[in-house]
Design a protein around this motif. Structure first.
Motif, PDB file in Angstrom:
ATOM      1  N   LEU A  14       0.838  -1.204   0.000  1.00 33.68           N
ATOM      2  CA  LEU A  14       0.000   0.000   0.000  1.00 33.68           C
ATOM      3  C   LEU A  14       0.870   1.251   0.000  1.00 33.68           C
ATOM      4  O   LEU A  14       1.907   1.302   0.669  1.00 33.68           O
ATOM      5  CB  LEU A  14      -0.895   0.035   1.248  1.00 33.68           C
ATOM      6  CG  LEU A  14      -1.958  -1.044   1.397  1.00 33.68           C
ATOM      7  CD1 LEU A  14      -2.721  -0.833   2.702  1.00 33.68           C
ATOM      8  CD2 LEU A  14      -2.913  -1.038   0.235  1.00 33.68           C
ATOM      9  N   SER A  15       0.426   2.256  -0.734  1.00 33.45           N
ATOM     10  CA  SER A  15       1.118   3.547  -0.680  1.00 33.45           C
ATOM     11  C   SER A  15       0.712   4.256   0.613  1.00 33.45           C
ATOM     12  O   SER A  15      -0.186   3.806   1.324  1.00 33.45           O
ATOM     13  CB  SER A  15       0.729   4.401  -1.886  1.00 33.45           C
ATOM     14  OG  SER A  15      -0.627   4.800  -1.789  1.00 33.45           O
ATOM     15  N   ASP A  17      -0.868   7.060   0.966  1.00 34.90           N
ATOM     16  CA  ASP A  17      -2.245   7.534   0.866  1.00 34.90           C
ATOM     17  C   ASP A  17      -3.247   6.396   1.034  1.00 34.90           C
ATOM     18  O   ASP A  17      -4.275   6.559   1.682  1.00 34.90           O
ATOM     19  CB  ASP A  17      -2.468   8.232  -0.477  1.00 34.90           C
ATOM     20  CG  ASP A  17      -1.690   9.530  -0.598  1.00 34.90           C
ATOM     21  OD1 ASP A  17      -1.398  10.142   0.456  1.00 34.90           O
ATOM     22  OD2 ASP A  17      -1.382   9.926  -1.732  1.00 34.90           O
ATOM     23  N   GLU A  18      -2.946   5.239   0.449  1.00 31.65           N
ATOM     24  CA  GLU A  18      -3.840   4.084   0.592  1.00 31.65           C
ATOM     25  C   GLU A  18      -3.881   3.592   2.034  1.00 31.65           C
ATOM     26  O   GLU A  18      -4.934   3.191   2.527  1.00 31.65           O
ATOM     27  CB  GLU A  18      -3.384   2.945  -0.331  1.00 31.65           C
ATOM     28  CG  GLU A  18      -3.561   3.244  -1.801  1.00 31.65           C
ATOM     29  CD  GLU A  18      -2.892   2.210  -2.688  1.00 31.65           C
ATOM     30  OE1 GLU A  18      -3.389   2.014  -3.816  1.00 31.65           O
ATOM     31  OE2 GLU A  18      -1.879   1.614  -2.265  1.00 31.65           O
ATOM     32  N   ALA A  21      -6.038   6.003   3.917  1.00 31.54           N
ATOM     33  CA  ALA A  21      -7.437   5.803   3.534  1.00 31.54           C
ATOM     34  C   ALA A  21      -8.029   4.571   4.219  1.00 31.54           C
ATOM     35  O   ALA A  21      -9.182   4.585   4.655  1.00 31.54           O
ATOM     36  CB  ALA A  21      -7.549   5.676   2.021  1.00 31.54           C
ATOM     37  N   ALA A  22      -7.236   3.513   4.325  1.00 27.21           N
ATOM     38  CA  ALA A  22      -7.702   2.302   5.002  1.00 27.21           C
ATOM     39  C   ALA A  22      -7.928   2.573   6.485  1.00 27.21           C
ATOM     40  O   ALA A  22      -8.906   2.095   7.080  1.00 27.21           O
ATOM     41  CB  ALA A  22      -6.693   1.177   4.813  1.00 27.21           C
ATOM     42  N   LYS A  25     -11.117   4.478   6.826  1.00 29.09           N
ATOM     43  CA  LYS A  25     -12.262   3.597   6.553  1.00 29.09           C
ATOM     44  C   LYS A  25     -12.694   2.865   7.815  1.00 29.09           C
ATOM     45  O   LYS A  25     -13.874   2.877   8.181  1.00 29.09           O
ATOM     46  CB  LYS A  25     -11.885   2.598   5.457  1.00 29.09           C
ATOM     47  CG  LYS A  25     -12.925   1.538   5.199  1.00 29.09           C
ATOM     48  CD  LYS A  25     -12.413   0.521   4.188  1.00 29.09           C
ATOM     49  CE  LYS A  25     -13.316  -0.678   4.110  1.00 29.09           C
ATOM     50  NZ  LYS A  25     -12.792  -1.703   3.209  1.00 29.09           N
ATOM     51  N   ASP A  82     -11.670  -7.153   3.311  1.00 35.47           N
ATOM     52  CA  ASP A  82     -10.682  -6.240   2.743  1.00 35.47           C
ATOM     53  C   ASP A  82      -9.412  -7.007   2.371  1.00 35.47           C
ATOM     54  O   ASP A  82      -8.779  -7.625   3.224  1.00 35.47           O
ATOM     55  CB  ASP A  82     -10.355  -5.136   3.753  1.00 35.47           C
ATOM     56  CG  ASP A  82      -9.644  -3.962   3.127  1.00 35.47           C
ATOM     57  OD1 ASP A  82      -8.936  -4.157   2.118  1.00 35.47           O
ATOM     58  OD2 ASP A  82      -9.806  -2.845   3.635  1.00 35.47           O
ATOM     59  N   ALA A  84      -6.576  -5.818   1.546  1.00 36.24           N
ATOM     60  CA  ALA A  84      -5.368  -5.157   2.019  1.00 36.24           C
ATOM     61  C   ALA A  84      -4.993  -5.593   3.437  1.00 36.24           C
ATOM     62  O   ALA A  84      -3.874  -5.347   3.883  1.00 36.24           O
ATOM     63  CB  ALA A  84      -5.543  -3.645   1.981  1.00 36.24           C
TER      64      ALA A  84
END
Length: 118
Positions: A14-15, A17-18, A21-22, A25, A82, A84
């Motif tokens: 994951l970057s 930002d990702e 975001a996770a 969430k 998910d 991720a």
């Protein structure tokens, strides 16, 4: 409302930002269910004790929150869905753990930290 601590290990691909975001969430799921976030601590990239899905590192995130007891099953379903998320662990905190975490988060030295310094 009960006190809980959630530790999630996200996939290391994951970057930044990702990853954020996770975090938003799952923190949003808590607040939508009527809970509240007590403390949030992204640990970042750490080595795993053993490979998971052929990965040797993971992005760690710890969330301390209060929520109704029936919420954890809904959260577990979302975490399992998910892709991720490599692993997760949700723990119910007793009054001593809540007190310890409050001291730790406020910067007050605990007994074990004082012993290590001596």
């Amino acid at each position: 409302m009960n006190n809980y601590e959630l530790m999630v290990i996200f996939t290391p691909v994951l970057s930044e930002d990702e990853f954020k975001a996770a975090q938003k969430k799952f923190a949003g799921l808590v607040t939508e269910a009527g809970g509240s976030i007590v403390h949030e601590n992204p640990w970042g990239l750490k080595s795993l004790a053993y490979p998971i899905q052929k990965k040797t590192t993971g992005l760690y995130w710890v969330l301390e929150y209060t929520a109704p007891s029936d919420f954890n099953e809904k959260l577990k379903i979302q975490l399992l869905r998910d892709e991720a998320v490599l692993r997760h662990l949700c723990t119910k905190l007793d009054k001593f753990a809540v007190e310890y975490n409050a001291k730790k988060n406020s910067g007050v030295k605990t007994g074990t930290e004082k012993a290590v310094e001596a």
